[in-house]
Design a protein around this motif. Structure first.
Motif, PDB file in Angstrom:
ATOM      1  N   TRP A 283     -27.753  11.504  41.176  1.00 36.68           N
ATOM      2  CA  TRP A 283     -27.494  11.161  39.777  1.00 36.68           C
ATOM      3  C   TRP A 283     -27.562  12.446  38.963  1.00 36.68           C
ATOM      4  O   TRP A 283     -28.506  13.231  39.096  1.00 36.68           O
TER       5      TRP A 283
ATOM      6  N   ARG B 160     -22.629   9.694  38.983  1.00 39.30           N
ATOM      7  CA  ARG B 160     -22.933   9.694  40.409  1.00 39.30           C
ATOM      8  C   ARG B 160     -22.142  10.847  41.022  1.00 39.30           C
ATOM      9  O   ARG B 160     -20.929  10.928  40.864  1.00 39.30           O
TER      10      ARG B 160
ATOM     11  N   TYR C 219     -18.122   2.020  32.284  1.00 43.17           N
ATOM     12  CA  TYR C 219     -17.843   2.990  33.350  1.00 43.17           C
ATOM     13  C   TYR C 219     -16.842   4.012  32.825  1.00 43.17           C
ATOM     14  O   TYR C 219     -15.849   3.636  32.180  1.00 43.17           O
TER      15      TYR C 219
ATOM     16  N   SER D 261     -19.586   8.691  48.917  1.00 44.11           N
ATOM     17  CA  SER D 261     -20.949   8.672  48.383  1.00 44.11           C
ATOM     18  C   SER D 261     -21.937   8.333  49.474  1.00 44.11           C
ATOM     19  O   SER D 261     -21.574   7.933  50.558  1.00 44.11           O
TER      20      SER D 261
ATOM     21  N   PHE E 226     -24.579   1.245  39.468  1.00 51.32           N
ATOM     22  CA  PHE E 226     -24.021   1.998  40.609  1.00 51.32           C
ATOM     23  C   PHE E 226     -23.945   1.132  41.867  1.00 51.32           C
ATOM     24  O   PHE E 226     -23.033   1.285  42.681  1.00 51.32           O
TER      25      PHE E 226
END
Lengths: 84, 164
Positions: free
Chosen positions: B35, B49, B76, B164, B156
């Protein structure tokens, strides 16, 4: 059994807790919630993660890779779904 | 009522904004879970992120003008700060198994009537508690329990991010 120190991040703050390395995560969660004065919701409602992965409340700390100096992140309220 | 309408006295709102500032002061800890917390500027907090190569995969902005009289409004955003519309966000939205065996469920819904933007449909967000379907699940019953940290995790978690 050995004592380990764990950094617990809850509600934006870091709380340092000491626990037995083989103790169940559940016991640690209850200690953290008490220290953070976050007891309005039961321990079972909280998600606790190590390196992003949720941990099992009933399993031991060391059995889930929680070693001394680890950082655990606490969160609440992600269980309801929005749309199908 | 829109989340940016000045309902709460600004002095009170700035005091409760301290929760966002506390997250920022602890940003080094949150960097360990990829983060990146930007310096908070009242009334918003932005958290990105970060992907394996150090670039932002997606950002989440919490609008906190009336927090915590009202819950955080969540949107977002792309790395340039532009809000995601549904067509662009949809490929990043995760589906979760329905415990009762029905169709997989999403935690992000296409559009809220106030902004037309996709929204996180979970307790602790303005968009959830303002939605007619959830009016009985009052924010008053969650205030002081679902923190901004939890809202960010939930935001998230609702995504399936590449790399990720």
């Amino acid at each position: 059994m050995a004592k380990i120190t764990i950094n617990c991040v809850i509600n934006g703050k870091t709380i340092v807790e000491t626990a037995e390395d083989h103790a169940a995560l559940q016991a640690l969660i209850e200690d953290v919630l008490k220290d953070a004065k976050a007891t309005a919701r039961p321990a079972g409602d909280w998600t606790v993660r190590l390196d992003g992965a949720p941990l099992d409340h009933q399993k031991g700390l060391s059995a889930q890779g929680v070693a001394g100096g680890a950082t655990l992140f606490f969160s609440l309220g992600g269980s309801e779904s929005g749309a199908a | 009522v829109r989340p940016s309408d000045p309902i709460l006295d600004a002095r009170v709102a700035r005091r409760t904004f301290a929760e966002a500032e506390e997250l920022y002061s602890n940003r080094a800890t949150f960097a360990s879970i990829a983060w990146s917390i930007a310096p908070p500027e009242f009334p918003e907090l932005r958290v990105d992120r970060i992907g394996p190569t150090g670039q932002s995969l997606i950002g989440v902005v919490l609008h906190l003008r009336n927090y915590d009289f009202l819950p955080a409004s969540v949107r977002y955003v792309k790395p340039n700060g532009e809000a995601y519309g549904w067509p662009e966000l949809a490929p990043l939205v995760k589906s979760f198994p329905d415990p009762s065996g029905g169709l997989p469920r999403r935690r992000i819904v296409e559009a809220t009537s106030t902004t037309g933007l996709p929204f996180l449909c979970l307790p602790g967000t303005y968009e959830y508690h303002a939605h007619i379907q959830h009016r009985r699940d009052r924010w008053d019953d969650h205030r002081g329990q679902i923190s901004l940290q939890s809202v960010l995790f939930n935001a998230f978690d609702a995504l399936a991010l590449p790399g990720s």
